[in-house]
Each structure stands twice: as structure tokens, then as C-alpha cells.
Design a protein around this motif. Sequence first.
Motif, PDB file in Angstrom:
ATOM      1  N   TYR A  39     -41.072 -63.162   6.642  1.00 16.42           N
ATOM      2  CA  TYR A  39     -41.093 -61.849   7.292  1.00 16.42           C
ATOM      3  C   TYR A  39     -40.408 -62.002   8.639  1.00 16.42           C
ATOM      4  O   TYR A  39     -40.803 -62.835   9.461  1.00 16.42           O
ATOM      5  CB  TYR A  39     -42.516 -61.336   7.499  1.00 16.42           C
ATOM      6  N   THR A  40     -39.357 -61.216   8.875  1.00 17.22           N
ATOM      7  CA  THR A  40     -38.618 -61.277  10.133  1.00 17.22           C
ATOM      8  C   THR A  40     -38.454 -59.882  10.704  1.00 17.22           C
ATOM      9  O   THR A  40     -38.084 -58.944   9.990  1.00 17.22           O
ATOM     10  CB  THR A  40     -37.230 -61.914   9.938  1.00 17.22           C
ATOM     11  N   GLN A  69     -36.485 -54.828   9.767  1.00 18.00           N
ATOM     12  CA  GLN A  69     -37.315 -55.888   9.199  1.00 18.00           C
ATOM     13  C   GLN A  69     -36.837 -56.282   7.804  1.00 18.00           C
ATOM     14  O   GLN A  69     -36.157 -55.517   7.123  1.00 18.00           O
ATOM     15  CB  GLN A  69     -38.787 -55.454   9.104  1.00 18.00           C
ATOM     16  N   ALA A  70     -37.238 -57.473   7.426  1.00 13.87           N
ATOM     17  CA  ALA A  70     -37.030 -57.936   6.057  1.00 13.87           C
ATOM     18  C   ALA A  70     -38.194 -58.843   5.691  1.00 13.87           C
ATOM     19  O   ALA A  70     -38.617 -59.677   6.497  1.00 13.87           O
ATOM     20  CB  ALA A  70     -35.715 -58.700   5.929  1.00 13.87           C
ATOM     21  N   TYR A  71     -38.724 -58.673   4.497  1.00 12.77           N
ATOM     22  CA  TYR A  71     -39.844 -59.508   4.077  1.00 12.77           C
ATOM     23  C   TYR A  71     -39.840 -59.594   2.553  1.00 12.77           C
ATOM     24  O   TYR A  71     -39.426 -58.673   1.847  1.00 12.77           O
ATOM     25  CB  TYR A  71     -41.181 -58.949   4.573  1.00 12.77           C
ATOM     26  N   THR A 103     -30.736 -57.083   1.455  1.00  9.93           N
ATOM     27  CA  THR A 103     -31.930 -56.422   1.974  1.00  9.93           C
ATOM     28  C   THR A 103     -31.520 -55.354   2.990  1.00  9.93           C
ATOM     29  O   THR A 103     -30.683 -55.615   3.862  1.00  9.93           O
ATOM     30  CB  THR A 103     -32.852 -57.442   2.658  1.00  9.93           C
ATOM     31  N   GLN A 104     -32.107 -54.168   2.887  1.00 12.94           N
ATOM     32  CA  GLN A 104     -31.703 -53.066   3.745  1.00 12.94           C
ATOM     33  C   GLN A 104     -32.901 -52.476   4.488  1.00 12.94           C
ATOM     34  O   GLN A 104     -34.051 -52.639   4.087  1.00 12.94           O
ATOM     35  CB  GLN A 104     -31.012 -51.969   2.920  1.00 12.94           C
ATOM     36  N   ASP A 105     -32.576 -51.787   5.580  1.00 10.36           N
ATOM     37  CA  ASP A 105     -33.572 -51.073   6.366  1.00 10.36           C
ATOM     38  C   ASP A 105     -32.890 -49.858   6.984  1.00 10.36           C
ATOM     39  O   ASP A 105     -31.675 -49.672   6.854  1.00 10.36           O
ATOM     40  CB  ASP A 105     -34.173 -51.977   7.444  1.00 10.36           C
ATOM     41  N   GLU A 106     -33.666 -49.045   7.689  1.00 10.53           N
ATOM     42  CA  GLU A 106     -33.117 -47.835   8.300  1.00 10.53           C
ATOM     43  C   GLU A 106     -32.589 -48.134   9.700  1.00 10.53           C
ATOM     44  O   GLU A 106     -33.244 -48.802  10.497  1.00 10.53           O
ATOM     45  CB  GLU A 106     -34.180 -46.744   8.367  1.00 10.53           C
ATOM     46  N   PHE A 107     -31.391 -47.621   9.987  1.00  9.07           N
ATOM     47  CA  PHE A 107     -30.756 -47.780  11.285  1.00  9.07           C
ATOM     48  C   PHE A 107     -30.472 -46.404  11.886  1.00  9.07           C
ATOM     49  O   PHE A 107     -30.148 -45.453  11.162  1.00  9.07           O
ATOM     50  CB  PHE A 107     -29.448 -48.574  11.152  1.00  9.07           C
ATOM     51  N   PRO A 110     -27.556 -52.718   5.205  1.00 16.39           N
ATOM     52  CA  PRO A 110     -28.037 -54.104   5.129  1.00 16.39           C
ATOM     53  C   PRO A 110     -28.463 -54.613   6.497  1.00 16.39           C
ATOM     54  O   PRO A 110     -27.821 -54.313   7.512  1.00 16.39           O
ATOM     55  CB  PRO A 110     -26.818 -54.868   4.606  1.00 16.39           C
ATOM     56  N   VAL A 111     -29.539 -55.364   6.539  1.00 20.87           N
ATOM     57  CA  VAL A 111     -29.998 -55.960   7.787  1.00 20.87           C
ATOM     58  C   VAL A 111     -29.085 -57.124   8.152  1.00 20.87           C
ATOM     59  O   VAL A 111     -28.259 -57.572   7.355  1.00 20.87           O
ATOM     60  CB  VAL A 111     -31.459 -56.435   7.680  1.00 20.87           C
TER      61      VAL A 111
END
Length: 373
Positions: free
Chosen positions: A121-122, A142-144, A183-187, A201-202
Motif C-alpha cells: 500500500y503506497t 494511492q495504490a494497494y 494501476t489507476q487513481d483519480e487526478f 495511471p499512478v
Amino acid sequence: MKISVQPAFARNLLSIVALFTIILISAEKSQAQGCVAVRHMSTCGNPNAANTNTNLMAGQWQVSASYRYFRSFRHFRGNHEEKERLKIGNEVINTTNALDLGVTYALTNRLSFSAVVPLSYTDRSSWYEHVDRVNGPRYHSQAYGLGDIRLQASYWLIDAEKYTNGNIAIGAGVKLPTGNFNTQDEFHIKRNDQVVLERRPVDQSLQLGDGGVAGLLEIQAYHKLFNNATAYISGFYMINARDTTKTRTYRETLNTTLANESYLSVPDQFSARAGINYAVFPSKGIYVSLGGRFEGVPVRDLIGKSNGFRRPGHIFSVEPGITYAHGKNIVTLGVPVALIRNRTKSVTDRQMNRHGDAAFADYLVFLNYAHRF
């Protein structure tokens, strides 16, 4: 009859160490953690042999959990720290918690097979990846989840029944692309004077996997120096032949000159350790250790191309540790403290005649637990 194999042991040890050193040097002069995407790579073999001088015997199993924590925030360009980043407050901060779950089975007294399942988890906070690249609120990504699973075989070269003061193990294996390398997250992105949320992508340092099927090479050795003192060395190299993935970086949106870094590179990785363990209270199973740790990502891979975006670099740390062995249980705590941090020029840095930066941690925390049965 007394059997002595010390000269042969020394020759074998020197030969293997020399070979492993050549591998590291050939990887672009071995140029780590934080933004340098060094993933948690606890050894697939028996990491406690040097501490307790006991190898797994035929038919034995060992299960282990290896935890790593660090917080990177100090930016380096080469070996120069950009201290103004902390004053301005625009440093990138990565906080990582990683856990390796491992199982090892000894087929014989010398041959064992291992599997390691990594979880992590980062959390990452920054300005430049979001709407305001100069100042303003910090946004997080984040990515986990599951990382790249590793399978490996390890073989002790010395018959422990004939020589009990030391041994050398060589290992080889494979890393499978089981971790999500997109791995993706919201920006927070500014579009048409509007701030919108967009899934992207993170950063590479957060990606759960690298997208490559990699070969693993490993060596570990220990030898008794004098009463209660044992020297140890270990080395690890991961060979990734894949060039790039199709995971976008969006770096070309920051600057058009970064177009050749639009996709993530699939880098090699290496680490090396050496030091001394000392049995403070051997009857109570208490050991202390002090050594050096060198790890990083090379500029160029041993096999294949090295295009795309990567942050090559290395870190050298002094590594104190303590081990407690009781019955079938072994607990080890290590806290490597960084002495040298260097973000080297990548292939694309050299092509564009520039020098990228990366954030590093001041120290790491390693905690390993192993149980054999």
C-alpha cells in the motif's frame, strides 16, 4: 578424522562474489527507494541462515512474513540534494507499506524451493501531477494490492554435515507479472478552466507490478569469523527483458520534450548486502548485526532495450539489525539508514541532455518473522 574445506570454501566464495560483481557492474555501472521504483524484494531463500547458522533440513517447511516501511521526501538530482524543495513545500512524498508472504520447502538438506507473494500500500502526495503545479493544496494518489509473485530454487554448495562454519547458496527463479502494472487513481485535472477528476495511471513508484516476466539471480553466503561472530554477504539481481509497457505516464502533457517518456519502462533491479552478525546471548537466541546495503535500479538493463520512463538510481545504507530466535521462530528487525543517494541519468535523460530527479527516504524499517516446521 578432521575434515577441513576452508580453502575450497574461500575459493568458491570469491569466485561467486566476483561473478555477481561483474553482473552488477555490467548493468550500466550500477547506478533506493521512494520515486526510484525499487520494489520490496526479500530473499526467496533462508534469510536467517547467517544469523542463526541453521539451514532448513530435508522435509522442513518455513513460512515467513517480511514487512517494509519507508517515507521518501528528499529530492536528489545525481547525488545533490535539492533542499529548496522542502523549503518551498513542493516535495513529492511517498509513504509505502509492503508485506512479502513467503513459503519455503527443503527437498533435501541443500535444495529448497520458495514462493513469495508481495502485497503493498503506497500513498503519494504532490502538486505537479495535479491541477496546480506551482502551489496550492496537496492531492493524493494511492495504490494497494497484489504485486508480482516470485518463484525460486536455492542450493547450498557446501555439505553442512562436513563443514558447519559457513556455506554458500546460489538461487535462480522467475518473477511473474501478477501485479497490476496499470494501476489507476483519480487526478485533479484542469480542462476548459474547469477542475475535473480524471482516472489516470499512478506514478511508476506506486505501480503494483512492472509488467515483465523477469529472471532472478541470487547469492547468499556466511562464514564464522571467530567465537559468536559470523560474516555474511548476499546479492540479488532481477533481469527484465521487456522494454516498455503501454501504461501512460502523461509526462508529455507537462512538457512536449518528454514525449519519449510517454510510457513506462520495465527496469532491472539489484541489491547487495554484507556485514557481521554477533551472538550477544547465543543461549537466549539474541543476535545483533551491522552491515552495508546497496540497492537500486540500473540505467540500462542487462538484456533488451531500456526506453520509456524510469528513474534509475541507487542508495547505500548502513544497516544495523537485531534477531531473536526461539524454538522454531525467528524475528529480525533492521533499520537501514541512508548514507549515499544518487538519482542517475536515464537513457532518455541522456538523449535530451537533462537530468531528472527523484525522492528518497532517510531510512527504512524491515521486520521479518519466520516459522519452520
